[in-house]
Design a protein around this motif. Structure first.
Motif, PDB file in Angstrom:
ATOM      1  N   HIS A 109       0.851  -1.183   0.000  1.00 33.61           N
ATOM      2  CA  HIS A 109       0.000   0.000   0.000  1.00 33.61           C
ATOM      3  C   HIS A 109       0.885   1.230   0.000  1.00 33.61           C
ATOM      4  CE1 HIS A 109       0.810   0.381   4.387  1.00 33.61           C
ATOM      5  NE2 HIS A 109       0.893  -0.931   4.286  1.00 33.61           N
ATOM      6  N   ASP A 110       0.325   2.358  -0.379  1.00 31.44           N
ATOM      7  CA  ASP A 110       1.131   3.566  -0.535  1.00 31.44           C
ATOM      8  C   ASP A 110       0.343   4.785  -0.090  1.00 31.44           C
ATOM      9  OD1 ASP A 110       3.230   5.188  -1.218  1.00 31.44           O
ATOM     10  OD2 ASP A 110       3.420   4.444  -3.272  1.00 31.44           O
ATOM     11  N   ASP A 111       1.016   5.945  -0.096  1.00 26.59           N
ATOM     12  CA  ASP A 111       0.329   7.196   0.209  1.00 26.59           C
ATOM     13  C   ASP A 111      -0.770   7.442  -0.817  1.00 26.59           C
ATOM     14  OD1 ASP A 111       2.006   7.804   2.359  1.00 26.59           O
ATOM     15  OD2 ASP A 111       3.498   8.715   1.042  1.00 26.59           O
ATOM     16  N   PRO A 112      -1.827   8.114  -0.416  1.00 24.15           N
ATOM     17  CA  PRO A 112      -2.875   8.454  -1.387  1.00 24.15           C
ATOM     18  C   PRO A 112      -2.320   9.306  -2.527  1.00 24.15           C
ATOM     19  CG  PRO A 112      -3.672   8.769   0.850  1.00 24.15           C
ATOM     20  CD  PRO A 112      -2.205   8.508   0.957  1.00 24.15           C
ATOM     21  N   MET A 113      -2.783   9.038  -3.720  1.00 24.82           N
ATOM     22  CA  MET A 113      -2.373   9.811  -4.888  1.00 24.82           C
ATOM     23  C   MET A 113      -3.549   9.862  -5.858  1.00 24.82           C
ATOM     24  SD  MET A 113      -0.169   7.178  -7.223  1.00 24.82           S
ATOM     25  CE  MET A 113      -0.652   8.066  -8.691  1.00 24.82           C
ATOM     26  N   VAL A 114      -3.473  10.802  -6.786  1.00 27.93           N
ATOM     27  CA  VAL A 114      -4.471  10.893  -7.841  1.00 27.93           C
ATOM     28  C   VAL A 114      -3.763  10.788  -9.184  1.00 27.93           C
ATOM     29  CG1 VAL A 114      -6.157  12.367  -8.993  1.00 27.93           C
ATOM     30  CG2 VAL A 114      -6.092  12.270  -6.499  1.00 27.93           C
ATOM     31  N   ASN A 115      -4.067   9.742  -9.911  1.00 32.81           N
ATOM     32  CA  ASN A 115      -3.555   9.561 -11.253  1.00 32.81           C
ATOM     33  C   ASN A 115      -4.520  10.269 -12.209  1.00 32.81           C
ATOM     34  OD1 ASN A 115      -3.207   8.451 -13.917  1.00 32.81           O
ATOM     35  ND2 ASN A 115      -1.993   6.812 -13.019  1.00 32.81           N
ATOM     36  N   GLY A 116      -4.019  11.308 -12.877  1.00 32.65           N
ATOM     37  CA  GLY A 116      -4.877  12.096 -13.752  1.00 32.65           C
ATOM     38  C   GLY A 116      -5.517  11.293 -14.860  1.00 32.65           C
ATOM     39  N   SER A 117      -4.787  10.311 -15.384  1.00 26.85           N
ATOM     40  CA  SER A 117      -5.325   9.477 -16.457  1.00 26.85           C
ATOM     41  C   SER A 117      -6.515   8.662 -15.975  1.00 26.85           C
ATOM     42  CB  SER A 117      -4.241   8.541 -16.999  1.00 26.85           C
ATOM     43  OG  SER A 117      -3.175   9.275 -17.554  1.00 26.85           O
ATOM     44  N   ILE A 118      -6.408   8.157 -14.744  1.00 28.48           N
ATOM     45  CA  ILE A 118      -7.515   7.384 -14.185  1.00 28.48           C
ATOM     46  C   ILE A 118      -8.706   8.281 -13.887  1.00 28.48           C
ATOM     47  CG2 ILE A 118      -8.237   6.075 -12.147  1.00 28.48           C
ATOM     48  CD1 ILE A 118      -5.533   4.732 -12.129  1.00 28.48           C
ATOM     49  N   LEU A 154     -10.310  15.033  -5.168  1.00 28.25           N
ATOM     50  CA  LEU A 154     -10.157  13.581  -5.038  1.00 28.25           C
ATOM     51  C   LEU A 154      -9.075  13.208  -4.027  1.00 28.25           C
ATOM     52  CD1 LEU A 154     -10.438  12.414  -8.763  1.00 28.25           C
ATOM     53  CD2 LEU A 154     -12.022  11.862  -6.909  1.00 28.25           C
ATOM     54  N   ILE A 155      -7.979  13.962  -3.989  1.00 27.39           N
ATOM     55  CA  ILE A 155      -6.866  13.605  -3.107  1.00 27.39           C
ATOM     56  C   ILE A 155      -7.231  13.786  -1.641  1.00 27.39           C
ATOM     57  CG2 ILE A 155      -5.755  15.877  -2.994  1.00 27.39           C
ATOM     58  CD1 ILE A 155      -3.991  12.465  -3.350  1.00 27.39           C
ATOM     59  N   PHE A 170     -14.835  14.190   2.105  1.00 23.66           N
ATOM     60  CA  PHE A 170     -13.953  15.001   1.278  1.00 23.66           C
ATOM     61  C   PHE A 170     -13.873  16.418   1.820  1.00 23.66           C
ATOM     62  CE2 PHE A 170     -15.930  11.710  -1.160  1.00 23.66           C
ATOM     63  CZ  PHE A 170     -14.945  11.214  -2.001  1.00 23.66           C
ATOM     64  N   ASP A 171     -12.789  17.087   1.482  1.00 26.31           N
ATOM     65  CA  ASP A 171     -12.653  18.502   1.805  1.00 26.31           C
ATOM     66  C   ASP A 171     -13.113  19.302   0.588  1.00 26.31           C
ATOM     67  OD1 ASP A 171     -11.994  21.055   2.449  1.00 26.31           O
ATOM     68  OD2 ASP A 171      -9.873  20.687   2.858  1.00 26.31           O
ATOM     69  N   ASN A 172     -14.372  19.734   0.612  1.00 21.62           N
ATOM     70  CA  ASN A 172     -14.936  20.427  -0.545  1.00 21.62           C
ATOM     71  C   ASN A 172     -14.280  21.765  -0.842  1.00 21.62           C
ATOM     72  OD1 ASN A 172     -16.674  18.312  -0.869  1.00 21.62           O
ATOM     73  ND2 ASN A 172     -18.514  19.405  -0.242  1.00 21.62           N
ATOM     74  N   THR A 173     -13.589  22.342   0.148  1.00 21.46           N
ATOM     75  CA  THR A 173     -12.944  23.641  -0.096  1.00 21.46           C
ATOM     76  C   THR A 173     -11.827  23.523  -1.120  1.00 21.46           C
ATOM     77  OG1 THR A 173     -11.327  23.350   1.706  1.00 21.46           O
ATOM     78  CG2 THR A 173     -13.441  24.374   2.258  1.00 21.46           C
ATOM     79  N   LYS A 174     -11.353  22.301  -1.365  1.00 20.42           N
ATOM     80  CA  LYS A 174     -10.279  22.105  -2.341  1.00 20.42           C
ATOM     81  C   LYS A 174     -10.786  22.160  -3.775  1.00 20.42           C
ATOM     82  CE  LYS A 174      -7.100  21.400   0.761  1.00 20.42           C
ATOM     83  NZ  LYS A 174      -6.026  22.385   0.977  1.00 20.42           N
ATOM     84  N   ALA A 175     -12.084  22.190  -3.952  1.00 16.84           N
ATOM     85  CA  ALA A 175     -12.625  22.178  -5.312  1.00 16.84           C
ATOM     86  C   ALA A 175     -13.551  23.346  -5.604  1.00 16.84           C
ATOM     87  CB  ALA A 175     -13.377  20.865  -5.560  1.00 16.84           C
ATOM     88  N   VAL A 176     -14.173  23.915  -4.592  1.00 14.17           N
ATOM     89  CA  VAL A 176     -15.126  24.998  -4.817  1.00 14.17           C
ATOM     90  C   VAL A 176     -14.378  26.309  -5.051  1.00 14.17           C
ATOM     91  CG1 VAL A 176     -17.020  26.309  -3.830  1.00 14.17           C
ATOM     92  CG2 VAL A 176     -16.853  23.845  -3.414  1.00 14.17           C
ATOM     93  N   ASP A 177     -14.723  26.998  -6.147  1.00 11.91           N
ATOM     94  CA  ASP A 177     -14.054  28.255  -6.508  1.00 11.91           C
ATOM     95  C   ASP A 177     -12.544  28.107  -6.425  1.00 11.91           C
ATOM     96  OD1 ASP A 177     -16.397  29.561  -7.013  1.00 11.91           O
ATOM     97  OD2 ASP A 177     -16.626  30.261  -4.963  1.00 11.91           O
TER      98      ASP A 177
END
Length: 582
Positions: A109-118, A154-155, A170-177
């Motif tokens: 297992h690893d640290d959380p990450m976001v693969n843009g392609s996925i 997502l992250i 989720f932390d919605n502040t990371k995506a709103v505005d």
């Protein structure tokens, strides 16, 4: 009950110990484990003591102090490694089919990450017709800022538990505005739609056998709920569970621990609520406060074996719930607050330390990296990776470049394990993934002098020459080409989150658990707030700086860019340490 780190407790009783910085928490834990191994009548056959902590560094420290042979009767690990090795991996075939986990492909297992392609495939292939303007399916895919906002959101995914319900938050502040640019973020109503289909996104990873730390928590909870016999097996194997740094526990972790606790196993926890500084990872200080236990099993260690009396007195004035008793006194101890230029302040503090090392602690990673490069006077921008992610519409190219920058800088800081992880996923479809990753990393390091003082474009061109490099698209004239040409590679390098414990200029979070003779703290408004009006109970930012202060053994220095006359009077009256304006 007041105890000290060398006191023996009844090995067949649970315990909850609150102990401030420098109290000897690790020493107590090691002594207690040794006492259990020596005197317990329940460690027959293959039964062991489980010792859970929250960093690999802490694991190594405890193992070293336990000494050779201890591994026969103990398992010391992080919470994620323990759960993976004892629940997820051995029972992966029991994971419900609905999650589509390829158990035969699981490999750690690893640290959380976001693969843009996925993330892109998830949106492209998913049924998202109910997304509304300005975040329709096509808009998310075509607008760089919108897609970057999606990845930022997502992250932040964290697995949590409430009244037996396991869910993702989720932390919605990371995506709103996003970045306060109106219309470039994702509306809350659309985030709710994305959240409802989040498991479909995770399945892209799970089908490939890829798990991150949050997945380990999620499947551990799912498995013990669906198959309670797993808990019976755990209790039989580990009749003792001791958890260090319990203030860093998240709700899902606390839930799993309490399920284990319901029968047979003896649970002991040790921690300090004033050092709870991992709220961003889901930790909740109230879980330490709310850990229910019999009154005669609650203990406090008040001694401070780390810091000079002057520093302990300062800590006591900031903290009202636990008054520590200093045990050490150093010749030449000093506390000083500098107001003004950071580098000048550091140099003056270093002069007072003579030949002794002075460590700088920063609230954020970019500041610590700038301190590392302060002699070169290199400027930096902690949003450069975000900027590249937004402007470069070629997902393969930007992820390739970002991964390699991070890998190179981690390797140059001797963290080769993390460095290789950053690029192994790029080649995960190839049969010799690890070999290619090592070869590419070696290639990038060998040519470091050719691109390190040049532009990001030069780095891109050098990487592109290697035969294992993917055929990356060229550039048309415009913003992305200008960004690659105009951005120095070193500015990007300074944004890398170096997972490195040996540096003399590090973040406060990385310094947690460590101690240094001399500490220089780069302050901000939160540090000032803590000094003027301390409130560690409700303010995590203040707790972060409390942790920073408590790392110092002998000399402690602060730096603030500015200080009003009114606040200077309050600080001087309350603490009486020296204040110097530069």
């Amino acid at each position: 009950m007041i105890i000290n780190a060398d006191m023996y407790l009844d090995i067949e009783k649970e315990f909850k110990i609150e102990a401030g910085p420098g109290a000897g928490k690790t020493r107590f834990l090691v002594n207690h484990i040794n006492n259990v191994m020596k005197n317990s009548e329940r460690l027959y056959s293959s039964r062991k003591v489980a010792c859970i902590t929250y960093t690999n560094t802490a694991v190594e420290t405890i193992l070293e102090r336990l000494g050779e042979g201890a591994s026969l009767k103990t398992e010391v690990s992080t919470i994620h490694s323990f759960l993976y090795n004892n629940i997820v991996k051995p029972y992966s075939s029991f994971i419900p089919e609905e999650y589509e986990v390829s158990s035969e492909k699981l490999n750690g297992h690893d640290d959380p990450m976001v693969n843009g392609s996925i993330a892109r495939k998830w949106i492209e292939n998913g049924e998202f017709d109910d997304l509304k303007n300005p975040n329709t399916k096509n808009q998310i895919l075509k607008l760089p800022q919108c897609f970057a906002a999606l990845k930022s959101w997502l992250i932040t995914a964290k697995c949590t538990e409430s009244k037996g319900n396991i869910e993702w938050v989720f932390d919605n502040t990371k995506a709103v505005d996003y970045e306060n640019d109106k219309g470039t973020g994702i509306k809350k109503s659309n985030l709710d739609i994305l959240k409802s289909k989040f498991i479909e996104y995770k399945k892209f990873y799970w089908r490939s056998g890829i798990l991150d730390h949050e997945d380990v928590l999620f499947f551990s909870a799912v498995l013990i709920q669906k198959y309670p016999f797993i808990l019976s097996v755990l209790r039989a194997k580990y009749p003792y569970f001791f958890i260090d740094e319990f203030q860093d526990t998240s709700p899902i972790q606390s839930y799993i621990i309490n399920e284990i606790r319901k029968d047979e196993s003896i649970i002991g926890i040790i921690g300090d609520k004033a050092q709870s500084i991992y709220g961003f990872s889901g930790a909740e200080v109230k879980l330490f406060n709310g850990f229910k236990i019999k009154k005669d099993c609650k203990h406090t260690i008040k001694e401070n074996h780390r810091s000079d009396k002057m520093i302990v007195d300062l800590l006591n004035k900031i903290r009202s719930d636990l008054e520590q008793v200093p045990q050490r006194s150093y010749v030449g101890s000093v506390i000083k607050l500098y107001i003004g230029d950071r580098n000048k302040a550091f140099n003056r503090a270093q002069a007072l330390c003579g030949e002794e090392t002075l460590y700088s602690l920063s609230r954020d990673n970019i500041t610590s990296n700038i301190m590392k490069a302060r002699l070169e006077g290199t400027a930096s921008n902690n949003k450069l990776f975000d900027k590249l992610d937004r402007i470069d519409s070629n997902s393969q190219r930007k992820e390739y470049i970002i991964s390699f920058i991070k890998s190179v800088e981690l390797a140059r800081n001797q963290n080769f394990k993390e460095a290789l992880k950053k690029i192994e996923w790029i080649y995960k479809s190839k049969p010799d993934t690890k070999k290619i990753a090592l070869e590419m990393l070696s290639y990038a390091l060998n040519y470091y002098t050719l691109y390190s003082q040049k532009s990001l474009m030069e780095f891109y061109l050098i990487l592109s020459k290697h035969e294992n490099c993917f055929k990356l698209s060229g550039f048309r004239n415009g913003a992305i080409k200008d960004l690659y040409n105009d951005t120095p590679y070193m500015d990007m390098a300074l944004c890398v989150n170096i997972i490195e414990d040996k540096s003399k200029n590090i973040t406060i979070h990385k310094a947690k658990g460590a101690e240094y003779e001399n500490v220089f703290i780069i302050g901000n408004k939160q540090l000032l707030s803590m000094l003027v009006n301390p409130d560690l109970e409700s303010e995590e930012e203040q707790r972060i700086f409390y942790v920073a202060l408590s790392r110092a053994e002998k000399r402690l220095f602060f730096q603030l860019d500015e200080l009003s006359d009114e606040d200077e009077k309050i600080i001087h009256k309350k603490y009486r340490f020296s204040i110097e304006r530069i």
